[in-house]
Design an enzyme around this catalytic site. Structure first.
Site, short mmCIF file in Angstrom:
data_model
loop_
_atom_site.label_atom_id
_atom_site.label_comp_id
_atom_site.label_asym_id
_atom_site.label_seq_id
_atom_site.Cartn_x
_atom_site.Cartn_y
_atom_site.Cartn_z
N GLN A 96 47.03 13.65 69.03
CA GLN A 96 48.22 12.39 69.71
C GLN A 96 48.92 12.28 68.50
OE1 GLN A 96 47.76 10.37 72.42
NE2 GLN A 96 46.29 11.25 73.80
N ASP A 111 39.61 9.60 73.31
CA ASP A 111 40.49 10.11 72.22
C ASP A 111 41.57 8.73 72.84
OD1 ASP A 111 41.72 10.53 74.59
OD2 ASP A 111 42.88 11.39 74.30
N GLY A 141 37.86 10.38 80.00
CA GLY A 141 38.41 9.00 79.92
C GLY A 141 39.40 8.76 79.21
N GLY A 146 48.71 12.42 75.22
CA GLY A 146 49.62 11.68 75.11
C GLY A 146 51.23 12.22 74.98
N HIS A 171 49.02 23.67 101.13
CA HIS A 171 49.62 24.78 100.51
C HIS A 171 50.13 24.75 99.37
CE1 HIS A 171 54.05 26.62 100.99
NE2 HIS A 171 54.04 25.42 100.40
N ASP A 205 46.96 20.82 84.44
CA ASP A 205 45.89 20.19 85.14
C ASP A 205 47.84 19.11 85.55
OD1 ASP A 205 45.66 16.51 84.79
OD2 ASP A 205 45.53 18.33 82.93
#
Lengths: 372, 372
Positions: free
Chosen positions: A188, A144, A92, A215, A334, A265
């Site tokens: 970071q 972080d 988060g 970051g 797809h 991701d």
């Protein structure tokens, strides 16, 4: 937990396998993003059938809605969302710094107002780990501090040192757990090479189960981004999984894989899918556009997904034109399939030491057409 | 095309089978409604897995978007939507009278303005049949004039006589077809018994493949509706399929089945699903309501659908609370499954001559709780 299987002879790319309590994940891997405990428009069965081995969910969003306790009492996040395989939860940090209406950060933690209703919360690194323990994710991330571009060097240092301190505190409360969750350290340091390297060294001293590059994609120029990513991948240990957070487009994934990234991701496949933009081997295609009104080809003739095996561009265009939800579903499905197939092809190419050629062939075809 | 298999000994209910070029349909049956060539939120695979044997699509909507030619050139509606089983298309009579911005009706046909963009069209019974031939549906409906409640007797007579005339003209252009589509006659006549009976006799003289009861659920009191429905079912030939258009709730379907209806269609299961209202054996349940925030039971403990086998009310409530599309999908899927399962149970009960008891048992349980 991470096993390096094969090092590409012609690039920094690696084939690996990550093992968690809910399964094995072949890397490089792409994690579909289920921000609010659902990968938008798709069912877990569809994700499993598309070949997903790991999903990402977001602790910040789940803390706000429905609350950690609701999910914990359901038997954990896996049961709540009916996903039997691996889950990684993001801490988060990024969301607090990008979505929250207000935030006040100290070394102790961060106070912020919910982007949903303005309600105030105070989160510490310890609370964020406890949240993720409550959710029962397999891989968890420490809180972080993510800074935007540009960021002054002195503030970037403060944020980096705070991130390291929070990572240390996060790890210290995990020691007693039997059913151990994997904890990654997040690098970071903005666009400053010295800060990034210092951050890596400090995180390595603490020793994490894997390392994430945070970051990036926060407004910096592309060339700067890739310099930083390459530098970090060069400095991270080859024996650990390296997760490049939040990227990206297929071309980004190919480039970062070649530089040594193992995990990705991104919301792009589902976000683009809901806007009617499909990824194909011949480039992106915006299916609601008028040329497709009587185009009876599948989105991508090389694709074996349910959408491409059963529906034409003309039908998909009709669905988008009528605002029918099935359209959002079918293009999202797809796109997820396209990304997961890309990762399978990448892994095969690494195994055969031909990733550099694969990337070039893929991009030649992908960039050849400028579709509407 | 319609075979009467068993007549319930204790009611007018009948077990039958309808045969079309795309399959056999056990009756009494429920047809999920795919107004715009998609049953809202659901894929054809999900509908097939839920046990649907026939879908309803709407010629009026498809004429406006994407246009009949687009679908015809795709190889017909079955291929366009990827549905291998039977399709019934509604003529659009009801839609022209309920949705169009403007309409001017003569004996020749009806001029109307699209509810989407105000564009004008003129449709005759002949054009409406040609549209449905272009779509290639298995069962097609003639253009009819549907009046609202209340309607003066003299106008109801004009509309009924026009409906009969249009039905005759519709049939006359079908004679040459080899790959024959089934054409049903639609009974109109508002709430006037004499007009309804006269309409039936005139339609029987023309001779159709089945008979539909139109113009119900248009604002009339419930008791009047059931008197009319029962009267019509008593007067329709036992050897033909009888289709009650546009109804309804589970209790409506049970009542009309007992009176001798064979076919039903209704948007309620998917419309309620998108609003978060689930049908269960213990009554309707509005899953977004707060009591379900930490209710880890399935929607319906007796249900074997994908939703109930994998997800809790708490998860579904979370999805609706976050406006996540998966919520709309999962409750719609459950509701369609619930309706199709109800029809399977109804057919089993008729076979065993215990429909009257089944209906009473079902309603006792269904009405026992007033869920939030």
């Amino acid at each position: 937990m991470f096993k390096l299987i094969h090092q590409d002879k012609n690039s920094e790319a690696r084939l690996g396998q990550l093992t968690t309590t809910h399964g094995k994940i072949d890397t490089p891997c792409f994690m579909p993003v289920g921000t609010q405990a659902t990968v938008k428009t798709l069912s877990p069965l569809e994700l499993e059938q598309a070949g997903a081995e790991i999903l990402l969910c977001n602790a910040y969003h789940l803390f706000l809605r429905p609350g950690i306790e609701v999910i914990h009492n359901a038997g954990g996040l896996h049961r709540f969302i009916s996903w039997p395989k691996t889950i990684l939860t993001d801490s988060g940090g990024y969301q607090i710094f990008s979505l929250a209406l207000f935030r006040h950060i100290t070394d102790e933690g961060v106070e912020f107002q919910s982007h949903l209703d303005g309600s105030k919360s105070f989160l510490t690194p310890e609370l964020v780990i406890e949240m993720q323990q409550g959710l029962g994710a397999d891989i968890i991330m420490p809180l972080d501090e993510c800074v935007h571009y540009p960021c002054a060097n002195d503030y970037a240092r403060i944020a980096m040192e705070r991130t390291v301190d929070w990572a240390r505190r996060s790890k210290s409360i995990l020691t007693d757990r039997l059913d151990r969750q994997l904890l990654f350290g997040i690098v970071q340091g903005a666009t400053y090479e010295d800060l990034r390297k210092e951050c890596i060294n400090k995180l390595l001293d603490i020793d994490f189960d894997g390392y994430a590059i945070g970051g990036v994609s926060v407004g910096e120029p592309e060339v700067l981004r890739y310099n930083i990513i390459s530098l970090l991948l060069d400095n991270l240990p080859k024996s650990s999984a390296r997760y490049l957070m939040g990227l990206g487009m297929p071309e980004d994934i190919l480039q970062a894989t070649e530089a040594g990234s193992d995990m990705f991701d991104c919301v792009i496949p589902t976000r683009f899918g809901r806007n009617g933009t499909a990824f194909t081997h011949e480039g992106k295609l915006t299916v609601r556009n008028s040329p497709y009104i009587s185009d009876y080809q599948p989105l991508d003739s090389e694709c074996s997904c349910y959408t491409c095996q059963n529906f034409s561009r003309a039908y998909l265009r009709h669905l988008f034109n009528c605002s029918e939800i099935l359209g959002l579903r079918l293009v999202s499905l797809h796109n997820i399939h396209f990304y997961l197939e890309l990762m399978r092809n990448i892994r095969e190419a690494i195994q055969e030491d031909r990733l550099v050629e694969f990337r070039q062939e893929f991009l030649n075809k992908y960039n050849q057409n400028n579709k509407p």
